[in-house]
Motif scaffolding. Structure first.
Motif, PDB file in Angstrom:
ATOM      1  N   ASP A  58       0.824  -1.214   0.000  1.00  0.00           N
ATOM      2  CA  ASP A  58       0.000   0.000   0.000  1.00  0.00           C
ATOM      3  C   ASP A  58       0.856   1.261   0.000  1.00  0.00           C
ATOM      4  O   ASP A  58       0.551   2.235  -0.686  1.00  0.00           O
ATOM      5  N   ARG A  59       1.921   1.231   0.769  1.00  0.00           N
ATOM      6  CA  ARG A  59       2.754   2.434   0.917  1.00  0.00           C
ATOM      7  C   ARG A  59       3.449   2.785  -0.389  1.00  0.00           C
ATOM      8  O   ARG A  59       3.508   3.953  -0.779  1.00  0.00           O
ATOM      9  N   TYR A  60       3.991   1.781  -1.070  1.00  0.00           N
ATOM     10  CA  TYR A  60       4.811   2.044  -2.248  1.00  0.00           C
ATOM     11  C   TYR A  60       4.100   1.775  -3.577  1.00  0.00           C
ATOM     12  O   TYR A  60       4.674   2.017  -4.639  1.00  0.00           O
ATOM     13  N   GLY A  61       2.886   1.271  -3.541  1.00  0.00           N
ATOM     14  CA  GLY A  61       2.184   0.980  -4.773  1.00  0.00           C
ATOM     15  C   GLY A  61       2.830  -0.123  -5.583  1.00  0.00           C
ATOM     16  O   GLY A  61       2.913  -0.052  -6.806  1.00  0.00           O
ATOM     17  N   VAL A  62       3.313  -1.169  -4.891  1.00  0.00           N
ATOM     18  CA  VAL A  62       4.019  -2.268  -5.541  1.00  0.00           C
ATOM     19  C   VAL A  62       3.369  -3.588  -5.157  1.00  0.00           C
ATOM     20  O   VAL A  62       2.455  -3.642  -4.340  1.00  0.00           O
ATOM     21  N   THR A  63       3.884  -4.659  -5.738  1.00  0.00           N
ATOM     22  CA  THR A  63       3.403  -6.007  -5.429  1.00  0.00           C
ATOM     23  C   THR A  63       4.565  -6.850  -4.927  1.00  0.00           C
ATOM     24  O   THR A  63       5.650  -6.823  -5.508  1.00  0.00           O
ATOM     25  N   VAL A  64       4.325  -7.573  -3.836  1.00  0.00           N
ATOM     26  CA  VAL A  64       5.284  -8.571  -3.370  1.00  0.00           C
ATOM     27  C   VAL A  64       4.736  -9.937  -3.766  1.00  0.00           C
ATOM     28  O   VAL A  64       3.732 -10.393  -3.228  1.00  0.00           O
ATOM     29  N   ASP A  65       5.385 -10.555  -4.734  1.00  0.00           N
ATOM     30  CA  ASP A  65       4.987 -11.880  -5.214  1.00  0.00           C
ATOM     31  C   ASP A  65       5.657 -12.913  -4.317  1.00  0.00           C
ATOM     32  O   ASP A  65       6.865 -13.141  -4.415  1.00  0.00           O
ATOM     33  N   THR A  66       4.878 -13.525  -3.427  1.00  0.00           N
ATOM     34  CA  THR A  66       5.429 -14.429  -2.424  1.00  0.00           C
ATOM     35  C   THR A  66       5.374 -15.868  -2.902  1.00  0.00           C
ATOM     36  O   THR A  66       4.311 -16.365  -3.285  1.00  0.00           O
ATOM     37  N   VAL A  67       6.528 -16.531  -2.867  1.00  0.00           N
ATOM     38  CA  VAL A  67       6.630 -17.943  -3.240  1.00  0.00           C
ATOM     39  C   VAL A  67       7.028 -18.724  -1.989  1.00  0.00           C
ATOM     40  O   VAL A  67       8.079 -18.478  -1.402  1.00  0.00           O
ATOM     41  N   SER A  68       6.171 -19.642  -1.570  1.00  0.00           N
ATOM     42  CA  SER A  68       6.401 -20.431  -0.361  1.00  0.00           C
ATOM     43  C   SER A  68       7.184 -21.688  -0.707  1.00  0.00           C
ATOM     44  O   SER A  68       6.724 -22.529  -1.479  1.00  0.00           O
ATOM     45  N   GLN A  69       8.381 -21.810  -0.117  1.00  0.00           N
ATOM     46  CA  GLN A  69       9.238 -22.966  -0.362  1.00  0.00           C
ATOM     47  C   GLN A  69       9.999 -23.310   0.910  1.00  0.00           C
ATOM     48  O   GLN A  69      10.148 -22.470   1.803  1.00  0.00           O
TER      49      GLN A  69
END
Length: 302
Positions: A58-69
């Motif tokens: 929300d703060r930076y207007g970005v996406t964190v694409d999380t990959v669970s491994q």
């Protein structure tokens, strides 16, 4: 790169940007960028990582694409340049990653602990003890079914360390390698096994769904320090992969190890239980977090 990575994109981190409607300063903004975070199943399955990512996005207007491994797989994804930042919990494997030149700017983030969990009938009679090496030796002697992650995860690395400390080097049919994540292994123990090693956060997040108990506690509840479970975060080295989103990764690390990240980690609970304990901010400097634990300056550096 994994889907969502925009290699070579320019990141603008402005100190004074205006809102889209021309209003007052809304703070720093990075628009239209994505970073890929590879992280452990424990941070993902407990829901903590979603709680941490939302305010940053929300703060930076970005996406964190999380990959669970598992930790080993998460670091391997970083080695190949298919993630930008890695958060895991096996210091020896993190150190290898840094020493090989794939990771930079490591920081301590938080900790919880490992616990030995199993069925309520406790067939090996290890319940209530505070000697985890003795507990592991007894499980092997009694031939009680132990379900291992078997997946090169941080939990698996700790488990192998415990078998070694217990002097156990022969494994029979009682030892089952699942090759699965923590949630799947805990469910398997509830169905067909007797014991496993779990991180406390994952166990607590599933406690209402299973009929298992903690038989050997970790240091959070007075158990041995051998069961401590620290988590670290490290940026993928742009010198090894020049298309990683290094600037945004460092912004993410700064957020996670700063006051806001600390507060979210500290206040995140399930069923009234705190799952993780932040340790990034401290009055006492800990320079060892930045380099491999066995690192020392060479004579040429003196």
């Amino acid at each position: 790169m994994l889907a969502g990575i925009g290699g070579g994109a320019t990141i603008g981190l402005a100190g004074c940007t205006s809102s889209s409607d021309g209003g007052d300063d809304d703070g720093p903004e990075i628009s239209g960028e994505t970073i890929t975070l590879t992280t452990t199943t424990s941070t993902y399955d407990t829901g903590l990582i979603d709680e941490l990512n939302a305010p940053f996005e929300d703060r930076y207007g970005v996406t964190v694409d999380t990959v669970s491994q598992g930790t080993g797989a998460a670091l391997e994804t970083g080695r190949s340049g298919d993630s930008d930042v890695v958060m895991v919990h096996a210091r020896s494997l993190e150190d290898e990653f840094i020493e090989e030149g794939y990771g930079v700017n490591r920081r301590d983030v938080m900790f919880n602990d490992f616990v030995v969990v199993g069925t309520s009938d406790d067939p090996a009679g290890i319940g209530g003890g505070d000697d985890v090496e003795a507990a592991f030796a007894t499980i092997a002697e009694e031939g009680a079914t132990f379900v291992s992650r078997g997946d090169d995860s941080g939990t698996h690395a700790k488990e192998l360390e415990l078998w070694d400390a217990a002097g156990v080097d022969e494994f029979g049919e009682w030892y089952q390698e699942a090759g699965q994540g923590m949630s799947e292994v805990i469910m398997q123990v509830g169905q067909t096994g007797d014991y496993t090693l779990a991180d406390r956060g994952s166990f607590l997040s599933m406690q209402s769904e299973i009929d298992l108990e903690i038989h050997v506690e970790g240091p959070i509840e007075g158990g041995p320090e051998l069961l401590a479970n620290p988590y670290g975060i490290v940026a993928v080295n742009p010198g090894a992969h020049d298309d990683v989103e290094y600037d945004l990764s460092m912004a993410y690390i700064g957020y996670l190890t700063g006051p806001e990240g600390r507060e979210i980690i500290e206040e995140y609970t399930l069923e009234g239980e705190q799952l993780f304990f932040p340790e990034a901010i401290s009055e006492e400097p800990n320079f060892q977090q930045y380099v491999p634990e066995d690192w020392a300056p060479s004579e040429a550096d003196d």
